[in-house]
Design a protein around this motif. Sequence first.
Motif, short mmCIF file in Angstrom:
data_model
loop_
_atom_site.label_atom_id
_atom_site.label_comp_id
_atom_site.label_asym_id
_atom_site.label_seq_id
_atom_site.Cartn_x
_atom_site.Cartn_y
_atom_site.Cartn_z
N HIS A 173 37.00 37.24 58.14
CA HIS A 173 37.39 37.80 56.86
C HIS A 173 36.14 37.90 56.00
O HIS A 173 35.53 36.88 55.65
N LEU A 174 35.75 39.12 55.67
CA LEU A 174 34.59 39.36 54.81
C LEU A 174 35.11 39.62 53.40
O LEU A 174 35.60 40.71 53.08
N ASP A 175 35.02 38.60 52.55
CA ASP A 175 35.58 38.69 51.20
C ASP A 175 34.54 39.25 50.24
O ASP A 175 34.07 38.57 49.33
N ILE A 176 34.22 40.52 50.42
CA ILE A 176 33.13 41.11 49.65
C ILE A 176 33.53 41.36 48.20
O ILE A 176 34.71 41.50 47.87
N ARG A 177 32.53 41.44 47.36
CA ARG A 177 32.72 41.77 45.95
C ARG A 177 33.18 43.22 45.84
O ARG A 177 32.61 44.11 46.49
N PRO A 178 34.22 43.53 45.05
CA PRO A 178 34.67 44.92 44.93
C PRO A 178 33.53 45.85 44.53
O PRO A 178 32.73 45.54 43.64
N GLY A 179 33.46 46.97 45.23
CA GLY A 179 32.43 47.96 44.93
C GLY A 179 31.18 47.85 45.76
O GLY A 179 30.23 48.61 45.53
N THR A 180 31.15 46.95 46.74
CA THR A 180 29.93 46.76 47.55
C THR A 180 30.14 47.17 49.00
O THR A 180 29.40 46.76 49.89
N ASP A 181 31.12 48.00 49.26
CA ASP A 181 31.48 48.39 50.62
C ASP A 181 30.32 49.07 51.35
O ASP A 181 30.03 48.77 52.51
#
Length: 738
Positions: free
Chosen positions: A243-251
């Motif tokens: 699970h990569l819980d990335i910061r929104p907007g950094t896709d």
Amino acid sequence: MAKLPIDAEKIIAQYGPSLHMPNKEAIPGRDEPDSIIETHCCFCGMQCGIKLLAKNNKVVGFEPWMEFPFNEGRLCPKGVLRYMQNNHEDRLTAPILNKPGVGFVPISWDEAMDSTISEIKRIQSQYGNDAFAMLSGVSLSNEKSYMVGKFARTALKTKNLDYNGRLCMVSAGAGNKKAFGLDRTSNNYQDLEKAEVIIVTGANVSETFPTLTHWIWKARDNGAKLIVVDPRMIPLARTADIHLDIRPGTDSALFGAILNYMVQHDMLDHDFINNHTSGFEEAKEAVKDYTLDWAEDITGAKKEKIEEAAKLWGKAATSFLLHARGIEHHTKGVENVLSCINIVLASGRIGRPYCGYGTITGQGNGQGGREHGHKCDQLPGNRDIENPEHRKYISQVWGIEESELPGKGLSAYEIIEAIHRGEIKGLISICFNPLVSLPNSNYVREALEKLEFYVGIDFFLSETLRHANIVLPGSLHEEEEGTVTTAEGRVVRIRKAVDPPKGAKTDTEILLEIARRLGAADKFSYENSEDIFNELRVASKGGTADYYGITYDKIEKNMGVFWPCPDLDHPGTPRLWEDKKFKTPDGKAHFNAVKYHESGDPIDEEYPIILTTGRVVSQYLSGSQTRRIGKLVHQFAQPLLEIHPKLATQYGINQNEEVIVKTKRGEAKFPANIVETIREDTVFLPYHWPGKKSANQLTSGHLDPISKIPEFKVSACSLQPTGKIVEVNKFSEAYKSS
């Protein structure tokens, strides 16, 4: 953990006929329906097969349609209860006029039509044809979507037509066209079953597309590795390998780093890249500095997890990448999509069995609805309205001169901006609730109040239509014949189960009557929906979305046909690109150079927290339908602000405490739901509610420059506790147990 998709057959067996035949004792014979109709669900892009039970011109229940190949009888909570809206007391059964100082009063159809035509002609004669705009919905059938495009351009004669798919699929569509020259998921979802690695990014599948989860579980049963990319630990992420819980907007930063890792470790299909693609060197150059350390700093995900994901993806023999609105609702939504496609092309795993890429369609006919002409820049067959050859062909089909065909108009949110500027004075809408679904809803409300005339077509009085001058009562999904196109690209039949209630008309009847009164009767002389579909087939012929070889009879015999299907002898195309002949000008798939940059509403000292939005399992889009079904409301009755315990502690926020969420657009109050399944720097709100409960009071009108999709997924916000603990109805017991 229990799976969210509901197996309708097991539920019926357990609870008996009372589940789909409520109060049968009160209506003698109700358990013996007059007819059982094989059709499809009216909600998300899965368009699951379902059997509706009709009695005395009412839909009274359902049965599972086990033979339909996608869902095999499975239904989600919305699908199980979708039939209940048919008998709802809120159904509009007469045209209504918004009388100043009085409110809505019923009027006759003739009066409603006379006033509508009079106002259209007045506004257009005074301000020009383009001063009257049209907004349409993607839950409409293919036939109605096609007819709306033709209606707006040949009867209303305006260029300003757009649709609520502008809030859904357009970033994916633009990315797909850039990369492949065609906009469709590459494979049917059964190909997921034998994929070795699956990436799901920006798609809360278990809640928003529950029946699709089955095919992911099938792959997991076969040993597939699952990578989920999402700032929240959504249900699917709880069972993921990574699970990569990335910061929104950094896709795009994440997928750029994965592409760079694949390059550095030679996890590339050189034969595919060299012979079947273009632009690889430019794409590689754009991400050459995107190291794992850099990616960790930008995305907030651990570099070890990013590396593990890159290895799994790079080394797989078969794979599938799926995405939805989580990567598309951004000012760089198209770039995010292209960054995903880049790692698919670099692997060469497309156009082969069990190897695919796809966009999960959000709305009921989000796929077909974006193919046949009710977008501001599009003509049927997914043609370009500014392409001279495309314009010439469609003009011939419609029997007009090419010079009569309007050009590219404004997108949905741009229409709202044009109303504020005084450029658009009148509006007609059908099955679109922009006051809830567009961003910056207070700005939208102000625009609606500025219109000189607004007429809407719908079956319920939505929040938007409360601002209309006239409302025309239209039809539900099950009240007209037609077709829709599923998220897989499978064209299926919608079968009429009942007539609209007395006093209402079908959407088609309403549009045909307005067209006739506007002097365009010769262009709308259809006897039935099949006539419209047959014209659609001709209009789409030779386009990238070619339906010419699809007929009602062919759909019936095959339980759907995958487009493209260019001739009557063609079987349809469940899996694209097996011939490696892409629809781009050079016949190759195109890599695109993607550089990461910040979102349109970045955090700062005043607004230090990221607000992101999305759906919940029991509600659908603006909630106009699902908020009228009691059991769905009970599952999730109001929007809750998901917040991490550490962030809640930092601000002194308690469970169920009302919190003021503030952005540059305004502020609103929501009860806190403290959960460990979200990033510490991010809060989440579902967007299905209107008014003071609307998440879209807070979202921005920033648009992707290519797709014109609003940036719903990143809004800088601040939080302020109120000290007021409120009672919330979070989930039903049934939902808690799952």
